[in-house]
Write a protein that holds these residues in place. Sequence first.
Motif, PDB file in Angstrom:
ATOM      1  N   PRO A 116       0.803  -1.227   0.000  1.00  0.00           N
ATOM      2  CA  PRO A 116       0.000   0.000   0.000  1.00  0.00           C
ATOM      3  C   PRO A 116       0.834   1.274   0.000  1.00  0.00           C
ATOM      4  O   PRO A 116       0.379   2.312  -0.484  1.00  0.00           O
ATOM      5  CB  PRO A 116      -0.830  -0.122   1.281  1.00  0.00           C
ATOM      6  CG  PRO A 116      -0.109  -1.110   2.128  1.00  0.00           C
ATOM      7  CD  PRO A 116       0.531  -2.070   1.183  1.00  0.00           C
ATOM      8  N   SER A 171      -2.691  -2.389  -5.764  1.00  0.00           N
ATOM      9  CA  SER A 171      -2.950  -2.416  -4.326  1.00  0.00           C
ATOM     10  C   SER A 171      -4.441  -2.265  -4.045  1.00  0.00           C
ATOM     11  O   SER A 171      -5.157  -1.529  -4.732  1.00  0.00           O
ATOM     12  CB  SER A 171      -2.177  -1.288  -3.641  1.00  0.00           C
ATOM     13  OG  SER A 171      -2.521  -1.198  -2.279  1.00  0.00           O
ATOM     14  N   HIS A 210      -3.576   4.124  -2.491  1.00  0.00           N
ATOM     15  CA  HIS A 210      -2.539   3.803  -3.474  1.00  0.00           C
ATOM     16  C   HIS A 210      -2.972   4.415  -4.803  1.00  0.00           C
ATOM     17  O   HIS A 210      -3.773   3.839  -5.535  1.00  0.00           O
ATOM     18  CB  HIS A 210      -2.370   2.285  -3.597  1.00  0.00           C
ATOM     19  CG  HIS A 210      -1.188   1.859  -4.408  1.00  0.00           C
ATOM     20  ND1 HIS A 210      -1.226   1.714  -5.771  1.00  0.00           N
ATOM     21  CD2 HIS A 210       0.090   1.564  -4.033  1.00  0.00           C
ATOM     22  CE1 HIS A 210      -0.057   1.329  -6.216  1.00  0.00           C
ATOM     23  NE2 HIS A 210       0.772   1.229  -5.174  1.00  0.00           N
TER      24      HIS A 210
END
Length: 650
Positions: free
Chosen positions: A433, A516, A521
């Motif tokens: 992330p 992600s 993200h």
Amino acid sequence: MKKRRILNTAFSLALAVAVAAAPSAGCGIELRKAAEISSVGSVERIDKAESASIEKRTSETPKSVEINSESLEKFENENDIFYEPKEESISTLEDSTAYINDSVTVFFSDGATDADRQKIVDSLGGEIVGRVDFMNELEIKITRSDFYEINSLCDELMENDCVEFASCSFAEEVQPDYVPDDPWNFTYWEDNALDSAFPFSNWWIKATDIDKAWDYDEYFSDLKVGIVDSGFDPEHEDLRGRIEFPDNYFQKNNAPSYHGNHVAGIIGATQDNGKGISGIVRDADMICVDWDADEEQGQSWNSEARIMTGFVNAVRAGAKVVNFSLGSSGSLKKGFDRSKIAKDTVARFNSYYIAKMLQRGYDFICCQSAGNGVVRDGITYAIDASNNGTFCPITAENATKAVIGVSPQDIADRIIIVAAAKFNGFNTYEQSPFSNGGSQVSICAPGSKIYSAYYNGDGNEYNDCSYAYLNGTSMAAPIVTGIATLVWSINPSFTGAQVKRFVCALENTKYEVADSSSEYHLPTGTVRMVNAQLAVEAALREIEDYGTLTGHLEWARITPNSFIDFTLTSRDSGTVYRMQTDSDGNFTAKLPAGEYTLNLAGKRKKVIVTSGEISDIGTLRSHNATVDFDAVGIKMKDSVRDILSKLQLY
């Protein structure tokens, strides 16, 4: 304790040498003084119209390289010295990119003399505050000016025949990108290790098939790997005998750090010692450089020049793949993207170092972490990797064209940017992330819950605290660095561009790393996971149609160093292989079958490489007088006269 050398105001470029050089024609033009601005750090609005002079540098014309005996004195081997800017010397653009407002970095042409350089300094009304002799580089303190005034000044400087490149210097609060019978912590080495929900401590080895690449150990040769990081502990039980420094200066300026240890452990922790973990590269010789500013001496800012000089010295010490687990995306204070002008200026500045080292006969790969995003209101947002500084913003479009014989594509082919992946269980992966992404990312590698060597600060007792799990693209980059080193060791005659292709090519990967699942993200899309086994096998297939070329080379003029740089250029593909002899002048190169042109300091010879055979070219001697940059740099500190007395002209 780490100590940094800082030039004082009494320092003069004209050092005490036995031979004085006369100024060259065309040097020392009068330059307009930059306008004075407030002593308080400023914030400047980015205006596309004002950046026109900077953008035009994409069409720079390379200047020819001229080496003569009158310019020998510039290669004195003084320790590299860096300008240490104070807070009032730092200004920011509107996008929060920080730069040094009272200095300019100037790279002089190889033919420039001390007098030429001093004339440039005088014309600026400046003061020398930093220097890197091997790069012909000076940091010159000038009247405090804004970003656009400094870049206009650089344009004027580059019209001078004595100046090859000039640039504004950026300064960032650069930070590390972190958030066998070895016992590891909790391991499982069977082929089905990744078919579980739990990430064993060696999961990153299994996910990248490094253990399967080790099956080809008989094909690997010794190859040095470089690490530019925040300090190393040479006495760590799993790193003892593996840590080296370019010279005594870098050894004295090393301050042990958990981050440097963790990165070094991933690459080269000792295998089969019954302790800790197994590094990727067996018997690795790691050339280590501590780039970090010394806060105890009030050095809170790291300039790009400091980091790039670490790169130069690691490569000069023999490193072929150099790891940079560092970046500046976290210093972005406003928004989520730096301005194009900021990225392009950083790209041109740092790409110059790559180009100059390639021109001087070195080949290498720079492997950098993509960065760990930026924090806003306590939340980490992953952003585009081009915001991470150093090599991350460099492309074939914005890299420098100022160095003759080196194209922007040559530069881009020596850079690998690495994003981080996390293990989701049952052989599935997604981007971590925190990991920056985007089109600048070359490849992905494990970067979450990575177990490696640590530094707990006591320097004496090693126990469970001597190893730790860390998260970050800082952990992903050294995995790729280690794999690239294995690949290159199969044939040290490979080019950096070839090794990057083996490591990053889609066909040499196995797993897709999903986007992600984090809403923070920001980059989108999938990336591929690096795979050591497939990259190594691709390199082995490449050399199936290779032959071996041997020979003995001699200088027409004997320099203090008997190592000889030369190139072999394929007449079929145009690929340039940058080579070096051993200390006796002998070389062995494994190359694709075909015709080549060997270039030894201007003397050219056609050679043929036959598949599966050894071809010897005999002895070849250059017909031009030559200067060995490294050797002259080492010897010149005594005096020019001593060096000249050692040279014999045939």
